[in-house]
Design a protein around this motif. Structure first.
Motif: not given
Length: 231
Positions: A120-121, A123-124, A127-128, A131, A208, A212, A215-216
Motif C-alpha cells: 500500500a505504501q 503504491r502511495e 501515485t504521488i 500525479d 505530500r 509520506f 509517515k514511514c
C-alpha cells in the motif's frame, strides 16, 4: 677596347641574372602570400562551416528535446504504475550523491536510514510521483538528493528507482516519469521553440512527499524550504 667589352658583358649578364632572380623572388613572395591568404580563408571557412554544423546539431538536439516535452504534456506517463516488483524500500542518506548507487555498479551507497514499504505504501508513493499536480514549480540547478525508493524483483535486483531531492525540488527516476513535465511551458523562439521547465515539485507535491516520509518513520531535515515552500 676588347678587354673592356668582356667585363662589361659580364656585368650586364650578372645584372640580368640578378634582375631575373629578383623577379622570381617577387613572384614567389607574391604567390606565397596569395597561398597563405587562400589557406587562411579556407581554414576560416572550414572553421565556420564546422561551427555551423555543430550549432545545427545542438539546435536539432534541443528541438528533439522540445518535441519530447510537448509529447509528455499531451500524454503524461507514470511507468511505475505498470512496474512489476516484489519489494520496495524507501531510503534516506546523509550526503547527497547524484545516485543511490555507487558509480558504475548496482551497489548501494551507505544509507542513513531505510524502510521496507508494504504494498500500500509503495503504491502511495507511485501515485504521488505520477500525479501531475505534484509538479509545477521551478527547480534549483543542483541535485543533492536525500531520499530515494528502489523497487526490487524476486531475485532482489533493482528494477526501478526514484531519487528525490527536496532541496533542489525535483526527482530523477528510472523508468522516466514524463508526467513531471505536464506544467512545463513551450514558447516560440526564433525559428523553433524553447522550453521553460516546470518539473519542480509544487507546494502540494512537497507537502505530500514530506507527509509520506514522516509517515514511514524517516526524519525529514526541514519542514519548509525558504524558496519552494514560502507562500
Amino acid at each position: 677596347m676588347r678587354n673592356l667589352l668582356i667585363p662589361l658583358s659580364f656585368l650586364n649578364m650578372m645584372l640580368f641574372q640578378n634582375c631575373r632572380s629578383s623577379n622570381k623572388t617577387i613572384v614567389y613572395k607574391k604567390e606565397t602570400s596569395q597561398q597563405v591568404e587562400a589557406d587562411s580563408l579556407t581554414g576560416r571557412s572550414t572553421k565556420e562551416q564546422r561551427k555551423t554544423e555543430e550549432g545545427k546539431k545542438i539546435d536539432d538536439g534541443y528541438q528533439r528535446y522540445v518535441a519530447n516535452i510537448i509529447e509528455a504534456k499531451k500524454n503524461p506517463q507514470n511507468p511505475f504504475e505498470k512496474l512489476t516488483f516484489t519489494k520496495a524500500v524507501l531510503y534516506q542518506f546523509k550526503s547527497g550523491p547524484e545516485s543511490m548507487f555507487k558509480e558504475g555498479t548496482r551497489d548501494l551507497i551507505p544509507m542513513q536510514d531505510e524502510k521496507v514499504l508494504n504494498m500500500a505504501q509503495a503504491r502511495e508513493v507511485i501515485t504521488i510521483v505520477g500525479d501531475t499536480s505534484t509538479y509545477g514549480q521551478a527547480t534549483a540547478s543542483c541535485f543533492i538528493p536525500r531520499h530515494g525508493v528502489i523497487f526490487y524483483d524476486t531475485q532482489n535486483k533493482p528494477v526501478g528507482h526514484i531519487t528525490i531531492c527536496m532541496g533542489c525540488n525535483f526527482l530523477e527516476s528510472f523508468p522516466y516519469i514524463s508526467a513531471m513535465h505536464f506544467h512545463s511551458v513551450i514558447e516560440d523562439f526564433g525559428n523553433g521553440q524553447s522550453v521553460r521547465p516546470m518539473k519542480g515539485f509544487s507546494k502540494l507535491g512537497r507537502k505530500r512527499l514530506v507527509a509520506f516520509f514522516k509517515k514511514c518513520g524517516l526524519k525529514y531535515p526541514y519542514d519548509k524550504h525558504p524558496l519552494f515552500d514560502e507562500e
